[in-house]
Design a protein around this motif. Structure first.
Motif, PDB file in Angstrom:
ATOM      1  N   PRO A  64       0.818  -1.209   0.000  1.00  0.00           N
ATOM      2  CA  PRO A  64       0.000   0.000   0.000  1.00  0.00           C
ATOM      3  C   PRO A  64       0.855   1.263   0.000  1.00  0.00           C
ATOM      4  CG  PRO A  64       0.157  -0.853   2.213  1.00  0.00           C
ATOM      5  CD  PRO A  64       0.871  -1.855   1.336  1.00  0.00           C
ATOM      6  N   VAL A  65       0.206   2.389  -0.257  1.00  0.00           N
ATOM      7  CA  VAL A  65       0.831   3.700  -0.168  1.00  0.00           C
ATOM      8  C   VAL A  65      -0.121   4.616   0.589  1.00  0.00           C
ATOM      9  CG1 VAL A  65      -0.117   4.464  -2.399  1.00  0.00           C
ATOM     10  CG2 VAL A  65       1.931   5.575  -1.456  1.00  0.00           C
ATOM     11  N   LEU A  66       0.426   5.447   1.457  1.00  0.00           N
ATOM     12  CA  LEU A  66      -0.401   6.389   2.201  1.00  0.00           C
ATOM     13  C   LEU A  66      -0.658   7.629   1.339  1.00  0.00           C
ATOM     14  CD1 LEU A  66       0.780   4.571   4.479  1.00  0.00           C
ATOM     15  CD2 LEU A  66       0.835   6.608   5.929  1.00  0.00           C
ATOM     16  N   LEU A  67      -1.905   8.051   1.271  1.00  0.00           N
ATOM     17  CA  LEU A  67      -2.259   9.342   0.696  1.00  0.00           C
ATOM     18  C   LEU A  67      -2.730  10.205   1.857  1.00  0.00           C
ATOM     19  CD1 LEU A  67      -2.572  11.193  -1.750  1.00  0.00           C
ATOM     20  CD2 LEU A  67      -4.901  10.309  -2.031  1.00  0.00           C
ATOM     21  N   VAL A  68      -1.951  11.211   2.190  1.00  0.00           N
ATOM     22  CA  VAL A  68      -2.158  11.996   3.400  1.00  0.00           C
ATOM     23  C   VAL A  68      -2.486  13.441   3.022  1.00  0.00           C
ATOM     24  CG1 VAL A  68      -1.126  12.759   5.580  1.00  0.00           C
ATOM     25  CG2 VAL A  68      -0.452  10.548   4.579  1.00  0.00           C
ATOM     26  N   GLU A  69      -3.485  14.020   3.678  1.00  0.00           N
ATOM     27  CA  GLU A  69      -3.734  15.447   3.505  1.00  0.00           C
ATOM     28  C   GLU A  69      -3.617  16.140   4.856  1.00  0.00           C
ATOM     29  OE1 GLU A  69      -6.750  18.807   1.628  1.00  0.00           O
ATOM     30  OE2 GLU A  69      -7.381  16.698   1.624  1.00  0.00           O
ATOM     31  N   LEU A  70      -2.889  17.241   4.853  1.00  0.00           N
ATOM     32  CA  LEU A  70      -2.714  18.063   6.045  1.00  0.00           C
ATOM     33  C   LEU A  70      -3.735  19.195   6.002  1.00  0.00           C
ATOM     34  CD1 LEU A  70       1.182  18.408   5.863  1.00  0.00           C
ATOM     35  CD2 LEU A  70      -0.141  16.578   6.919  1.00  0.00           C
ATOM     36  N   GLY A  71      -4.561  19.300   7.032  1.00  0.00           N
ATOM     37  CA  GLY A  71      -5.568  20.344   7.059  1.00  0.00           C
ATOM     38  C   GLY A  71      -6.570  20.228   5.933  1.00  0.00           C
ATOM     39  N   PRO A  72      -7.382  19.164   5.889  1.00  0.00           N
ATOM     40  CA  PRO A  72      -8.217  18.881   4.725  1.00  0.00           C
ATOM     41  C   PRO A  72      -9.516  19.666   4.623  1.00  0.00           C
ATOM     42  CG  PRO A  72      -8.376  17.095   6.311  1.00  0.00           C
ATOM     43  CD  PRO A  72      -7.353  18.037   6.843  1.00  0.00           C
ATOM     44  N   GLY A  73      -9.734  20.659   5.478  1.00  0.00           N
ATOM     45  CA  GLY A  73     -10.911  21.507   5.330  1.00  0.00           C
ATOM     46  C   GLY A  73     -12.206  20.726   5.401  1.00  0.00           C
ATOM     47  N   ARG A  74     -13.030  20.843   4.359  1.00  0.00           N
ATOM     48  CA  ARG A  74     -14.297  20.114   4.307  1.00  0.00           C
ATOM     49  C   ARG A  74     -14.164  18.782   3.574  1.00  0.00           C
ATOM     50  NH1 ARG A  74     -18.765  24.837   3.093  1.00  0.00           N
ATOM     51  NH2 ARG A  74     -17.702  24.934   1.075  1.00  0.00           N
ATOM     52  N   GLY A  75     -12.928  18.397   3.244  1.00  0.00           N
ATOM     53  CA  GLY A  75     -12.719  17.139   2.531  1.00  0.00           C
ATOM     54  C   GLY A  75     -12.925  17.242   1.038  1.00  0.00           C
ATOM     55  N   THR A  76     -13.082  18.452   0.533  1.00  0.00           N
ATOM     56  CA  THR A  76     -13.386  18.641  -0.883  1.00  0.00           C
ATOM     57  C   THR A  76     -12.233  18.207  -1.772  1.00  0.00           C
ATOM     58  OG1 THR A  76     -14.794  20.525  -0.287  1.00  0.00           O
ATOM     59  CG2 THR A  76     -14.153  20.325  -2.598  1.00  0.00           C
ATOM     60  N   LEU A  77     -11.021  18.635  -1.435  1.00  0.00           N
ATOM     61  CA  LEU A  77      -9.856  18.274  -2.253  1.00  0.00           C
ATOM     62  C   LEU A  77      -9.701  16.758  -2.296  1.00  0.00           C
ATOM     63  CD1 LEU A  77      -6.341  19.955  -2.101  1.00  0.00           C
ATOM     64  CD2 LEU A  77      -6.603  17.494  -2.342  1.00  0.00           C
ATOM     65  N   MET A  78      -9.772  16.112  -1.138  1.00  0.00           N
ATOM     66  CA  MET A  78      -9.567  14.664  -1.103  1.00  0.00           C
ATOM     67  C   MET A  78     -10.661  13.945  -1.871  1.00  0.00           C
ATOM     68  SD  MET A  78      -7.648  12.145  -0.312  1.00  0.00           S
ATOM     69  CE  MET A  78      -6.445  12.841   0.823  1.00  0.00           C
ATOM     70  N   ALA A  79     -11.908  14.389  -1.751  1.00  0.00           N
ATOM     71  CA  ALA A  79     -13.007  13.742  -2.476  1.00  0.00           C
ATOM     72  C   ALA A  79     -12.792  13.834  -3.978  1.00  0.00           C
ATOM     73  CB  ALA A  79     -14.336  14.371  -2.089  1.00  0.00           C
ATOM     74  N   ASP A  80     -12.371  15.011  -4.454  1.00  0.00           N
ATOM     75  CA  ASP A  80     -12.123  15.187  -5.888  1.00  0.00           C
ATOM     76  C   ASP A  80     -10.919  14.369  -6.345  1.00  0.00           C
ATOM     77  OD1 ASP A  80     -14.273  16.932  -6.105  1.00  0.00           O
ATOM     78  OD2 ASP A  80     -13.043  18.729  -5.832  1.00  0.00           O
ATOM     79  N   ALA A  81      -9.876  14.319  -5.496  1.00  0.00           N
ATOM     80  CA  ALA A  81      -8.685  13.548  -5.838  1.00  0.00           C
ATOM     81  C   ALA A  81      -8.995  12.061  -5.938  1.00  0.00           C
ATOM     82  CB  ALA A  81      -7.583  13.797  -4.812  1.00  0.00           C
ATOM     83  N   LEU A  82      -9.772  11.543  -4.996  1.00  0.00           N
ATOM     84  CA  LEU A  82     -10.110  10.118  -5.003  1.00  0.00           C
ATOM     85  C   LEU A  82     -10.993   9.764  -6.195  1.00  0.00           C
ATOM     86  CD1 LEU A  82     -10.784   9.475  -1.209  1.00  0.00           C
ATOM     87  CD2 LEU A  82      -8.741   8.900  -2.529  1.00  0.00           C
ATOM     88  N   ARG A  83     -11.921  10.650  -6.533  1.00  0.00           N
ATOM     89  CA  ARG A  83     -12.776  10.379  -7.688  1.00  0.00           C
ATOM     90  C   ARG A  83     -11.949  10.328  -8.970  1.00  0.00           C
ATOM     91  NH1 ARG A  83     -15.600  14.414  -7.254  1.00  0.00           N
ATOM     92  NH2 ARG A  83     -14.634  15.677  -8.879  1.00  0.00           N
ATOM     93  N   ALA A  84     -11.041  11.281  -9.130  1.00  0.00           N
ATOM     94  CA  ALA A  84     -10.200  11.296 -10.327  1.00  0.00           C
ATOM     95  C   ALA A  84      -9.301  10.075 -10.384  1.00  0.00           C
ATOM     96  CB  ALA A  84      -9.367  12.578 -10.366  1.00  0.00           C
ATOM     97  N   ALA A  85      -8.740   9.687  -9.229  1.00  0.00           N
ATOM     98  CA  ALA A  85      -7.883   8.498  -9.196  1.00  0.00           C
ATOM     99  C   ALA A  85      -8.683   7.248  -9.537  1.00  0.00           C
ATOM    100  CB  ALA A  85      -7.232   8.373  -7.825  1.00  0.00           C
ATOM    101  N   GLY A  86      -9.890   7.154  -9.018  1.00  0.00           N
ATOM    102  CA  GLY A  86     -10.716   5.987  -9.315  1.00  0.00           C
ATOM    103  C   GLY A  86     -11.063   5.879 -10.781  1.00  0.00           C
ATOM    104  N   ASP A  87     -11.286   7.027 -11.419  1.00  0.00           N
ATOM    105  CA  ASP A  87     -11.652   7.033 -12.839  1.00  0.00           C
ATOM    106  C   ASP A  87     -10.461   6.803 -13.757  1.00  0.00           C
ATOM    107  OD1 ASP A  87     -14.258   7.522 -12.138  1.00  0.00           O
ATOM    108  OD2 ASP A  87     -14.164   9.686 -12.512  1.00  0.00           O
ATOM    109  N   MET A  88      -9.327   7.421 -13.413  1.00  0.00           N
ATOM    110  CA  MET A  88      -8.190   7.458 -14.339  1.00  0.00           C
ATOM    111  C   MET A  88      -7.016   6.579 -13.912  1.00  0.00           C
ATOM    112  SD  MET A  88      -9.421   9.486 -16.598  1.00  0.00           S
ATOM    113  CE  MET A  88      -7.963   9.792 -17.593  1.00  0.00           C
ATOM    114  N   ALA A  89      -6.920   6.253 -12.645  1.00  0.00           N
ATOM    115  CA  ALA A  89      -5.786   5.459 -12.157  1.00  0.00           C
ATOM    116  C   ALA A  89      -6.276   4.452 -11.126  1.00  0.00           C
ATOM    117  CB  ALA A  89      -4.716   6.377 -11.559  1.00  0.00           C
TER     118      ALA A  89
END
Length: 323
Positions: free
Chosen positions: A51-76
């Motif tokens: 595995p690899v850790l995907l870590v976010e520091l200070g993730p706010g409302r989780g918007t960045l991580m949600a968008d990142a995970l969706r893009a990764a799921g679709d494209m990678a």
């Protein structure tokens, strides 16, 4: 400054049009999508650890991580399957917001980086370092004084333990962010020994210098940073040169800093915004305006910088070519 930030994020909803400020992930989904795919390509360059850790520091409302995970799921999808999400967040209120956004079981939360599990990691911090508390030193004659706050006003006291500071003129102010340097040093040790990369996007000068950058935002306008704690977002410019130096001293390498507009342009943010505009004609103006705001030099494109700390064996990572 630390007490003010803790009180602010514990009780207020700072993000969005009805809050006090808007961050890049809240402006357009293209921002988080581009960073998610940046992480996927970086993972490939790292040798696809699983595995690899995907870590976010200070993730706010989780918007960045949600968008990142969706893009990764679709494209990678292979990267999405290998990653394990970890969030550094001290606010219980924001943890609840992030959990609702990401879904049950998606992430593990931490108060700091010390409790992250071992292993290769890709770490993202967007507008995280600017909220960490600074110290301010001011030149008075031949001596340095340190600024403090008492009863809502500045006071000065002889600086007895300040770090080595350059020569300065009367009244010059030097800011030192010890927590940010400490995080950079700790990440430098981790990245050098366990592998990975840490991407920071924040605002401030590329080189260290003098100046008072302490500021506060409330209702999308300027506020008094010495006002009642918890009523405004209090931040300071990030000293990217000091962050890079701390990571290098700990064994990592640093790529950048370079202007956010250049970095995001190389990642294809404007092209992604154009695609979103075509797919969603009713929101086309919003998508294109957001891309312009993030990349144009007169907006966020020049003041904001991107800096990557990484394992010394990694080559130049996406977006940092010729940086």
């Amino acid at each position: 400054m630390a007490r003010a930030a803790s009180a602010y994020y514990a009780a207020r909803e700072p993000f969005g049009a009805t809050g006090d400020f808007v961050t890049a992930p809240e402006l357009t989904q293209a921002f988080g999508e581009c960073l998610g795919l940046w992480a996927a390509v970086t993972w490939e360059i790292m040798g696809r650890p699983d595995p690899v850790l995907l870590v976010e520091l200070g993730p706010g409302r989780g918007t960045l991580m949600a968008d990142a995970l969706r893009a990764a799921g679709d494209m990678a999808p292979a990267f999405r399957a290998a990653l394990r999400v970890h969030l550094i967040e001290t606010s219980p209120r924001l943890r609840d917001v992030q959990a609702a956004r990401l879904g049950a079981g998606t992430a593990t939360w931490h108060d700091g980086i010390a409790t992250l599990p071992s292993g290769a990691a890709i770490i993202i911090g967007n507008e995280f370092l600017d909220a960490l508390p600074i110290r301010q030193f001011i030149r008075r004659g031949a001596a340095w004084m340190e600024r403090f706050v008492e009863a809502g006003a500045y006071v000065e006291s002889p600086a007895t333990d300040h770090p080595l500071l350059p020569a300065a003129a009367e009244g010059d102010i030097q800011e030192v962010n010890e927590p940010a340097r400490g995080i950079a040093a700790a990440l430098g040790v981790r990245l050098a020994s366990q592998g990975g990369a840490a991407l920071f996007i924040d605002y401030g000068p590329a080189e260290s210098g003098f100046g008072d950058s302490l500021q506060a935002m409330s209702a999308h306008g300027v506020a008094d940073p010495l006002g009642p704690p918890g009523q405004a977002d209090v931040t300071a410019h990030v000293d990217f040169a000091a962050i890079a130096a701390a990571a290098r001293a700990a064994g990592a390498t640093a790529q950048g800093p370079l202007p956010q507009g250049l970095f995001l342009g190389r990642l294809g943010l404007s092209s992604r915004a154009a695609i979103l505009a075509r797919l969603d004609p009713r929101s086309a103006t919003r998508h294109l305006a957001a891309a312009q705001r993030l990349t144009a030099p007169e907006h966020m494109g020049r003041l904001f910088k991107a800096l990557c700390l990484c394992h010394p064996g990694l080559p130049t990572l996406p977006g940092f070519e010729d940086a």
